[in-house]
Scaffold this active site. Sequence first.
Site, PDB file in Angstrom:
ATOM      1  N   ILE A  12       0.783  -1.262  -0.059  1.00 26.52           N
ATOM      2  CA  ILE A  12      -0.012   0.034   0.217  1.00 26.52           C
ATOM      3  C   ILE A  12       0.862   1.134  -0.015  1.00 26.52           C
ATOM      4  CG2 ILE A  12      -1.848   1.201   1.245  1.00 26.52           C
ATOM      5  CD1 ILE A  12      -2.851  -1.327   2.249  1.00 26.52           C
ATOM      6  N   ASP A  31      11.614   2.471   5.633  1.00 25.13           N
ATOM      7  CA  ASP A  31      11.108   1.071   5.530  1.00 25.13           C
ATOM      8  C   ASP A  31      12.418   0.206   5.819  1.00 25.13           C
ATOM      9  OD1 ASP A  31      10.372  -1.602   4.306  1.00 25.13           O
ATOM     10  OD2 ASP A  31       8.858  -0.287   3.581  1.00 25.13           O
ATOM     11  N   LEU A  76       2.548   3.286   8.294  1.00 21.01           N
ATOM     12  CA  LEU A  76       2.011   2.086   7.750  1.00 21.01           C
ATOM     13  C   LEU A  76       3.036   0.929   7.819  1.00 21.01           C
ATOM     14  CD1 LEU A  76       0.220   3.901   5.990  1.00 21.01           C
ATOM     15  CD2 LEU A  76       0.865   2.739   3.847  1.00 21.01           C
ATOM     16  N   TYR A 149      -2.282  -9.654  16.617  1.00 21.93           N
ATOM     17  CA  TYR A 149      -2.205  -8.642  15.616  1.00 21.93           C
ATOM     18  C   TYR A 149      -3.282  -7.662  15.901  1.00 21.93           C
ATOM     19  CZ  TYR A 149      -2.255  -6.449  10.993  1.00 21.93           C
ATOM     20  OH  TYR A 149      -2.078  -5.508  10.094  1.00 21.93           O
TER      21      TYR A 149
END
Length: 320
Positions: A12, A31, A76, A149
Amino acid sequence: MNYLITGGAGFIGSHLAETLIAYGHHVTVLDDLSTGDMNNIRHLLERDRFHFTEGAVENSGNLQSLVTWSDTVFHLAATVGVELVVKEPVRTIQTNVHATEKILECAGQKHKRVVLASTSEVYGRAASEVFRETDDLLIGPPTHSRWAYAASKALDEYLALAYQKEGKIETTIVRFFNTVGPRQTGRYGMVLPRFVSRALQNEPLEVYGTGNQSRCFCHVADTVEALLALENARNTDGEIVNIGSTDSVTINQLAERVKSLLNSHSEVRHIPYNEAYEPGFEDMPRRMPDIDKIHKITKWQPQRSLDDIILEVASYFKNE
Ligand code: UDP
């Protein structure tokens, strides 16, 4: 505008980065490439408004300066995929909790805006027809790793809203429902890229459980449009917003749809959940978002059909 996207080399995140760059914004991606992939953002590296920093959010030495530089942080970075969650519960909890703690701490120093990516998993095992943002979260017991999660993401949501409440940040929480499209890997458990890549090879499609469980698959381009629409709306501080499609399909139907659209001879095999994941695994019988809220705020609604998605994902795998 300046945007920091954590997890921006992921599925995404990379689509979001690409779209923000196309609109003339400056984007920095942070990242650690654990589940993200350089191939998702390689084409952006030569753009002078795009920067990439490799590292985990929780260990990044320059996180404060990256957050300070940004107008909005899209957070994210998180563990992805039910299979990975079940296999690596410690990593799941640590990534989801520590990274978010760090981001919010840095954002709080400079009163920044944070869009926090959450998930439909937080609705847990509730068997509702549709999930509304105000619903109770019915998370299963800690003896089932899957719920780690949901619980860790729910904690992220509470923490972000706590920062907002204390006047330290502005935040919008988005709950993604089964987002799919090109660049998504089937490595961590997602059903749609798995079915498509296997169907292309005429390999068996493995349906877990009865296959009567249903999901609504939303094209990532629609998801990105939703994020931008919320960003432009700017009246969503402290809000939780569902983002997803309402076009429901059972996993059995998905297997047949993929086979017929791709003219595949794949056999469809049913595998019990305890073999596919772990003994006692609990799945959701259905999962459909109520998207009235985002529609009221932004007029957004998903545009791409499931057939379009399947064909686009197939052509992505063919050209990979
Ligand atoms: N699933 C399946 N075969 C696979 C992977 C997943 O039948 O190879 C099932 C899974 O058990 C679930 C549905 O497909 O019922 C959607 O799974 P996914 O991991 O894509 O998303 P989520 O479970 O988060 O909705």
